[in-house]
Design a protein around this motif. Structure first.
Motif: not given
Length: 437
Positions: A74-93
């Motif tokens: 879905r996303f480019s490898p160079t895409h940088r995560l906003e804090p909310t997106a990073a929180f969602a991914l780390l929460g899923f992990d």
């Protein structure tokens, strides 16, 4: 540095982009987690032959792998995560790891401390607020692991009983380790980001000072390039005036054209003189001229700046103009003027080996806590009512860094007796002052 420049540096958000991690970094870490979890489950199931809910464990690992594939697609490898997106991914992990531990024994599982990993990553790379939210979620998940109905995979003919006291002990160990490691990671990351921001601001200041010192050369170059076409215009204007001077229709316009071309020539001549008349003054500075240049802008604020030349001007060092030294000394003098009651004293001395400048004011001196951390890039602003030198921050860090790059050694202290003012001594090896910078 002007007020506008200081304001722009104060409000510059260098660190915002540095805390936005690339998605590819998360993806690679997750593939490592998928590989590690898969190998561990297969070893426990196949090699050790321990009973465990294999299907459920593989489904949880597959969910992590599927999420990784979706993100990679879905996303480019160079895409940088906003804090909310990073929180969602780390929460899923975190939830995936908690689920895997829940069905394999909970806190009795020797891999239970791995639940700390997403929290530590968050505190090392993300803003504080979402990191604290993730820490709270991790504490809830750790508590839930204590109530799992699943037993830890073990030999079928041996019952591995974990006493409640041990469960509480493991919970406390994981919670305390998670909190301490998170705080430690946040402090180290925050200071590293702060230092990077301050160094970036230092580079901006240095480039600006160098740019200003080169404007005269650019003006002279422009004047030289414009000289040839202007000479042609002047010759043509003279010819037109000679041919049409008696024609009432054009005489006034031609005379105006010629006078304006002469005016342009005078302007270009003055621009050219910037490079010829003042080039040596701009490029090479004796120590006395350098001191006068950095003190002159601060003499208009009602504070007396007293200059003491402890050494004769005969044989004083002469070096190339250094924007870093000019800015650094100017900033230190500005701080002294800000905190002085009535007088700032500059003592300049030079010998065969060293060149030293001592800046003293008659204010209250450095506060003890500031003196211990002087020069750190802690971004604090000083209150208007503050009497002691407690608000030193980015500006002093930039000045200290630029002066140290020029080879200087700085020492900060208070004058004696206590409360009679601050003292800053800047000392260079003489050869560094006279070497081409």
């Amino acid at each position: 540095m002007s007020i506008a420049d200081k304001s722009s540096l104060r409000h510059a958000q260098f660190g915002d982009s540095s805390r936005r991690i690339r998605l590819q970094t998360f993806v690679r870490l997750r593939w490592l987690a998928v590989a590690g979890q898969t190998v561990t489950v297969l070893i426990v199931w196949r090699l050790l032959d321990f009973p465990l809910p294999l299907i459920e464990a593989l489904l949880l690992i597959a969910a992590l792998a599927a999420a990784n594939l979706f993100l990679s697609y879905r996303f480019s490898p160079t895409h940088r995560l906003e804090p909310t997106a990073a929180f969602a991914l780390l929460g899923f992990d975190l939830l995936q790891m908690a689920g895997l531990l829940f069905i394999t024994g909970g806190l009795a599982n020797p891999f239970a401390p791995l639940i700390c990993v997403p929290v530590i990553i968050s505190f090392a790379s993300q803003p504080l607020l979402p990191s604290l939210a993730l820490l709270a979620l991790a504490i809830v998940c750790t508590t839930a692991l204590a109530f799992t109905p699943y037993s830890v995979p073990w030999y079928p003919d041996h019952a591995l009983a974990v006493e409640p006291v041990m469960q509480v002990g493991v919970w406390c160990a994981i919670a305390s380790m998670m909190s301490f490691a998170a705080f430690y990671a946040y402090r180290v990351s925050h200071e590293a980001t702060q230092l990077a921001d301050a160094l970036a601001a230092t580079e901006l200041v240095l480039e600006r000072e160098k740019h200003l010192s080169q404007l005269d050369g650019l003006a002279a170059a422009a004047a030289h390039e414009l000289g040839t076409p202007l000479a042609t215009i002047t010759v043509v204007a003279k010819e037109m005036q000679r041919e049409l001077g008696n024609d009432e229709r054009y005489a006034e316009d031609v005379a105006l054209l010629r006078s304006q071309s002469e005016r342009c020539r005078d302007i270009l001549r003055r621009l050219t003189s910037l490079s010829t008349d003042n080039e040596e003054h701009m490029r090479r500075l004796p120590l006395s001229s350098l001191i006068e240049e950095v003190t002159a802008p601060h003499r208009q604020f009602g504070i007396e700046i007293k200059l003491i030349e402890a050494s004769s001007r005969h044989g004083e060092p002469v070096g190339n103009r250094n924007a870093g030294i000019l800015y650094g000394l100017g900033n230190l003098i500005e701080n002294a003027v800000d905190y002085a009651h009535s007088t700032v004293t500059l003592t300049v001395e030079h010998g065969a080996e060293i060149v030293a400048v001592t800046i003293e004011d008659d204010g209250q001196g450095f506060a003890p806590d500031v003196l211990l951390r002087i020069g750190e890039p802690y971004m604090s602003s000083r209150p208007a009512s503050q009497d002691r030198a407690g608000g030193l921050g980015l500006g002093l860090f930039i000045a200290k860094t630029l002066l140290e790059r020029s080879g200087a050694i700085l020492s900060f202290s208070n004058r004696q007796p206590e409360g009679s003012g601050a003292r800053v001594r800047i000392e260079w090896p003489r050869w560094r002052m006279e070497t081409d910078q």
